[in-house]
Design a protein around this motif. Structure first.
Motif, PDB file in Angstrom:
ATOM      1  N   GLY A  13      -9.158 -18.919  -5.417  1.00 44.24           N
ATOM      2  CA  GLY A  13      -9.476 -18.362  -6.735  1.00 44.24           C
ATOM      3  C   GLY A  13     -10.843 -17.713  -6.782  1.00 44.24           C
ATOM      4  N   ARG A  14     -11.852 -18.364  -6.181  1.00 44.28           N
ATOM      5  CA  ARG A  14     -13.204 -17.784  -6.206  1.00 44.28           C
ATOM      6  C   ARG A  14     -13.256 -16.457  -5.465  1.00 44.28           C
ATOM      7  N   LEU A  15     -12.536 -16.392  -4.354  1.00 43.27           N
ATOM      8  CA  LEU A  15     -12.500 -15.145  -3.588  1.00 43.27           C
ATOM      9  C   LEU A  15     -11.809 -14.035  -4.369  1.00 43.27           C
ATOM     10  N   GLU A  16     -10.677 -14.393  -4.971  1.00 38.77           N
ATOM     11  CA  GLU A  16      -9.877 -13.363  -5.633  1.00 38.77           C
ATOM     12  C   GLU A  16     -10.577 -12.807  -6.861  1.00 38.77           C
ATOM     13  N   GLY A  17     -11.348 -13.642  -7.571  1.00 37.61           N
ATOM     14  CA  GLY A  17     -12.099 -13.128  -8.703  1.00 37.61           C
ATOM     15  C   GLY A  17     -13.107 -12.071  -8.285  1.00 37.61           C
ATOM     16  N   GLN A  18     -13.850 -12.381  -7.188  1.00 35.24           N
ATOM     17  CA  GLN A  18     -14.830 -11.417  -6.701  1.00 35.24           C
ATOM     18  C   GLN A  18     -14.142 -10.190  -6.114  1.00 35.24           C
ATOM     19  N   LEU A  19     -13.035 -10.398  -5.397  1.00 39.97           N
ATOM     20  CA  LEU A  19     -12.315  -9.273  -4.808  1.00 39.97           C
ATOM     21  C   LEU A  19     -11.788  -8.347  -5.883  1.00 39.97           C
ATOM     22  N   ALA A  20     -11.305  -8.899  -6.986  1.00 42.48           N
ATOM     23  CA  ALA A  20     -10.807  -8.070  -8.089  1.00 42.48           C
ATOM     24  C   ALA A  20     -11.913  -7.168  -8.629  1.00 42.48           C
ATOM     25  N   ARG A  21     -13.109  -7.715  -8.795  1.00 41.05           N
ATOM     26  CA  ARG A  21     -14.221  -6.905  -9.310  1.00 41.05           C
ATOM     27  C   ARG A  21     -14.618  -5.811  -8.336  1.00 41.05           C
ATOM     28  N   VAL A  22     -14.668  -6.153  -7.036  1.00 42.70           N
ATOM     29  CA  VAL A  22     -15.078  -5.151  -6.056  1.00 42.70           C
ATOM     30  C   VAL A  22     -14.025  -4.049  -5.930  1.00 42.70           C
ATOM     31  N   LEU A  23     -12.749  -4.422  -5.935  1.00 44.48           N
ATOM     32  CA  LEU A  23     -11.686  -3.412  -5.877  1.00 44.48           C
ATOM     33  C   LEU A  23     -11.734  -2.499  -7.087  1.00 44.48           C
ATOM     34  N   ALA A  24     -11.989  -3.079  -8.256  1.00 46.86           N
ATOM     35  CA  ALA A  24     -12.082  -2.256  -9.466  1.00 46.86           C
ATOM     36  C   ALA A  24     -13.230  -1.270  -9.353  1.00 46.86           C
ATOM     37  N   ASP A  25     -14.383  -1.746  -8.870  1.00 46.41           N
ATOM     38  CA  ASP A  25     -15.533  -0.848  -8.735  1.00 46.41           C
ATOM     39  C   ASP A  25     -15.259   0.255  -7.722  1.00 46.41           C
TER      40      ASP A  25
ATOM     41  N   ALA B 138      -4.200   2.278  -5.861  1.00 43.73           N
ATOM     42  CA  ALA B 138      -3.858   1.077  -5.100  1.00 43.73           C
ATOM     43  C   ALA B 138      -4.911  -0.010  -5.304  1.00 43.73           C
ATOM     44  N   ASP B 139      -6.212   0.375  -5.273  1.00 37.21           N
ATOM     45  CA  ASP B 139      -7.280  -0.610  -5.498  1.00 37.21           C
ATOM     46  C   ASP B 139      -7.163  -1.245  -6.878  1.00 37.21           C
ATOM     47  N   LEU B 140      -6.914  -0.433  -7.881  1.00 35.81           N
ATOM     48  CA  LEU B 140      -6.859  -0.962  -9.245  1.00 35.81           C
ATOM     49  C   LEU B 140      -5.608  -1.806  -9.454  1.00 35.81           C
ATOM     50  N   ARG B 141      -4.505  -1.431  -8.817  1.00 44.00           N
ATOM     51  CA  ARG B 141      -3.310  -2.278  -8.902  1.00 44.00           C
ATOM     52  C   ARG B 141      -3.601  -3.670  -8.337  1.00 44.00           C
ATOM     53  N   CYS B 142      -4.265  -3.702  -7.136  1.00 39.17           N
ATOM     54  CA  CYS B 142      -4.605  -4.993  -6.525  1.00 39.17           C
ATOM     55  C   CYS B 142      -5.570  -5.775  -7.403  1.00 39.17           C
TER      56      CYS B 142
ATOM     57  N   ALA C  85      -3.654  -7.229 -10.243  1.00 38.59           N
ATOM     58  CA  ALA C  85      -2.781  -8.310  -9.776  1.00 38.59           C
ATOM     59  C   ALA C  85      -3.581  -9.580  -9.502  1.00 38.59           C
ATOM     60  N   LEU C  86      -4.787  -9.418  -8.953  1.00 35.25           N
ATOM     61  CA  LEU C  86      -5.622 -10.580  -8.656  1.00 35.25           C
ATOM     62  C   LEU C  86      -6.215 -11.198  -9.922  1.00 35.25           C
ATOM     63  N   ASN C  87      -6.585 -10.342 -10.870  1.00 32.56           N
ATOM     64  CA  ASN C  87      -7.217 -10.851 -12.093  1.00 32.56           C
ATOM     65  C   ASN C  87      -6.792  -9.994 -13.282  1.00 32.56           C
ATOM     66  N   PRO C  88      -5.682 -10.342 -13.917  1.00 33.47           N
ATOM     67  CA  PRO C  88      -5.214  -9.552 -15.062  1.00 33.47           C
ATOM     68  C   PRO C  88      -6.137  -9.631 -16.276  1.00 33.47           C
TER      69      PRO C  88
ATOM     70  N   ALA D 208     -10.659  -3.135 -15.303  1.00 30.88           N
ATOM     71  CA  ALA D 208      -9.664  -2.728 -14.310  1.00 30.88           C
ATOM     72  C   ALA D 208      -8.366  -2.294 -14.979  1.00 30.88           C
ATOM     73  N   GLN D 209      -7.946  -3.000 -16.051  1.00 34.71           N
ATOM     74  CA  GLN D 209      -6.707  -2.656 -16.755  1.00 34.71           C
ATOM     75  C   GLN D 209      -6.804  -1.262 -17.370  1.00 34.71           C
TER      76      GLN D 209
END
Length: 652
Positions: A536-548, A566-570, A573-576, A581-582
């Motif tokens: 969970g901790r990884l995915e929260g940070q990954l969601a922010r970095v992918l969005a950026d 593709a980045d924004l979809r991921c 998906a990681l953090n709705p 990102a939405q």
């Protein structure tokens, strides 16, 4: 002139001078006496006996001829004749120290008495040699006599030591005499005996350390190990440094503060390391790292007050594992380390529950507890791996952990055997005194080795992330192996948390530097090895970095929108619950639909707009009545209505 030549070892010239003297005074005893001495030095015992007998037959015999003939008889094996001459000489005048020990030996006196007389004779020789040295006589003869005095004194001391079976008084001074007399090995042996009698006597240890360091025969593994052991024992010996300070204060007539000791110790350690060979010199570990391990262990031991001396109540020892093994005290040290480890655990528990402990007290107690706990590692074969980890060399540390067995166990075990010695190994305690007091010592050593291997693999994974060209596959491989170790040690959750913390730190640093792809790769590689409980901790940070990253690329008007989408979809998906990102995904999907329509793919545009509407509708469930989402959804619906009425040329 003949006596000068004889003292210089020039026997032929000495004999020539003595013969000239005899021709000048044919009835005098002196020339005959010295001709006998010269013949004895050359090993011609029959001629020596003949000349000395002739000297004794003169009207005025030489006062030393009886004693010298006794020596010749003794060398020829005629003990009765030698004993008769010495007894006769003692009735004429008191014998000197040299003759007294010979008489005592020939008379069958106890070995201890003979040894005492040998030492007294050696002192007499040394007194003469030192007198020659202070006098600084002209010519080579005096220097030769001085050297001969040291050689003779060394021989007498060595003989006394072998007879007496004890180091005797003033072992350091006696050892110096042996070394000056050309008997360095005997000096080292004597000092070794003295050390075993009183290992806390830093004067003996210091003399032994100097003798070993300057020995021309130290190029063997065991010699270097012994040299390293004694020097490490001095580095943290408070008595040694107090003597150094006092000696320097007397020499230079200045006060030498105790605060200078760490500087002096560091300087001595550096000087020793420069004297160590770069290669292994026959040791399993090169002498330089061996000294570091031994000195670090001595420092830890000093931090807990030292190891009690064997006599009890004496000066404690500050040394490393090689010294403990050499003294044959591995079992005692094991009990000492086990007791202190238990005390450290109790102290840590007490500090954790004490409500009134101050922060300073807690910090000091934690430091002491760590020192206690580290004794087992430092005083074992694990010490090398621990040292290498401290030097930030995890790969070398891992290599050091691959083989912890003695040579005998390696020969018996073969390549598939365990990395530690067998339970019945007689050398286990010698090599691992820190574990010798533990009931399950073999298992504990094996588990602790796994613990260090775990740390090494974690460090190697971190190093791969921090490299100029990070290798995420290697980092993940190291971490997978670390997790295998952690299961054996029941530290799986702890290790997972450490890996995640490591990856998050690296990703945040890359994120701050604008290296978004590096941050994404770091987090994705880590996510591939981490279980659900830490993901969970990884995915929260990954969601922010992918969005950026998706937003950054999408803002580039010339860049295609497939990758940002593709980045924004991921990210979604990681953090709705990530609103930015939405909203951005809705904007990018509408832009992607427009691009597909422009390229002539109405079906592609319709599918993308339907995806946008579905995504924005799902986002409104998490963010009801959000104006940006509602606006984007209405725009996507309008775009889809417009596209639906357009003719699709690909269908005509």
């Amino acid at each position: 002139m003949g006596r000068v030549r004889l003292a210089a070892g020039d026997f032929d010239e000495a004999v020539a001078e003595f013969e000239r003297a005899r021709r000048l005074r044919p009835t005098a005893a002196g020339p005959l006496h010295w001709l006998g001495c010269a013949a004895a030095h050359r090993g011609d015992l029959a001629t020596a006996r003949s000349h000395l007998t002739a000297a004794l037959a003169c009207a005025v015999p030489h006062r030393r001829s009886l004693v010298q003939r006794a020596y010749v008889h003794a060398r020829a094996g005629d003990q009765e004749a030698a004993l008769g001459d010495l007894r006769a000489a003692s009735r004429i005048a008191p014998l000197d120290d040299e003759a007294r020990w010979v008489l005592a030996a020939l008379s069958g006196r106890p070995a201890r008495e003979v040894a005492l007389r040998l030492r007294k004779a050696a002192v007499t020789e040394l007194t003469g040699a030192c007198r020659e040295q202070r006098g600084g006589g002209a010519g080579g003869g005096c220097g030769a006599r001085e050297d001969a005095g040291w050689v003779r004194a060394g021989a007498l001391i060595d003989a006394a030591r072998r007879l007496g079976g004890e180091p005797g008084p003033c072992a350091p001074l006696t050892a110096v005499a042996l070394i000056r007399g050309g008997r360095r090995e005997a000096a080292v042996e004597l000092l070794g005996e003295a050390v075993r009698q009183d290992p806390a006597d830093h004067r003996v240890t210091h003399t032994l350390a100097l003798a070993l360091l300057n020995s021309p025969h130290r190029n063997t593994g065991s010699a270097w190990e012994r040299c390293v052991a004694v020097w490490a024992a001095l580095l943290y010996d408070a008595g040694f440094w107090e003597r150094v300070r006092a000696s320097a204060a007397r020499r230079y007539d200045v006060a030498v503060e105790a605060a200078l000791v760490p500087v002096l110790r560091a300087g001595l350690r550096e000087a020793l390391e420069r004297r160590m060979p770069d290669d292994g010199a026959g040791t399993r570990v090169a002498p330089g790292p061996l000294l570091q391990r031994e000195a670090d262990a001595a420092k830890l031991l000093a931090a807990v007050g030292g190891f009690p001396s064997a006599q009890g109540g004496g000066v404690p020892l500050y040394c490393g594992p090689l010294r403990v093994a050499e003294l044959g005290r591995s079992a005692e040290f094991g009990a000492f380390a086990a007791a202190h480890e238990a005390r450290a655990l109790q102290a840590t528990a007490a500090d954790a529950t004490a409500a009134d402990a101050t922060a300073a007290d807690a910090t000091a107690a934690t430091g002491t507890s760590s020192a206690y706990a580290s004794l087992t590692y430092a005083f074992s074969e694990l010490g090398f791996a621990q040292l290498l980890l401290g030097l930030d060399k995890p790969a070398d540390a891992l290599a050091a952990l691959c083989e912890l067995r003695c040579s005998e166990c390696r020969a018996r075990g073969g390549p598939g055997a365990a990395a530690v010695c067998e339970p019945e190994c007689a050398r286990f305690d010698e090599l691992n005194p820190g574990y010798a007091g533990l009931p399950d010592k073999h298992r504990r050593l094996s588990l602790d080795a796994r613990g260090l291997a775990l740390e090494a693999r974690l460090s190697m994974g971190r190093a791969e992330l921090a490299g100029a060209q990070p290798d995420f596959a290697k980092a993940a491989a190291y971490w997978r192996r670390a997790l295998v170790h952690s299961r054996e040690l029941e530290r799986y959750r702890e290790t997972q948390a450490a890996i995640v913390d490591m990856a998050l730190g690296a990703a945040r640093a890359a994120h701050r530097e604008g290296r978004l792809s590096l941050a994404v790769s770091t987090l994705e590689a880590t996510r591939s090895v981490i279980g659900a409980n830490e993901r969970g901790r990884l995915e929260g940070q990954l969601a922010r970095v992918l969005a950026d990253r998706g937003i950054s690329v999408a803002n580039d008007e010339e860049a295609p929108l497939d990758e940002p989408a593709a980045d924004l979809r991921c990210s979604v998906a990681l953090n709705p619950h990530l609103l930015r990102a939405q909203v951005s995904l809705g904007v990018v999907l509408r832009g992607l639909a427009a691009a597909r329509w422009s390229s002539g793919s109405l079906s592609g545009a319709r599918d993308t707009l339907r995806e946008a509407i579905d995504q924005l509708s799902a986002a409104l469930v998490h963010f009801p009545d959000d104006p940006d989402l509602e606006e984007q959804r209405e725009a996507a619906v309008a775009d889809l209505d417009h596209v639906m009425w357009q003719p699709d040329e690909s269908e005509q």
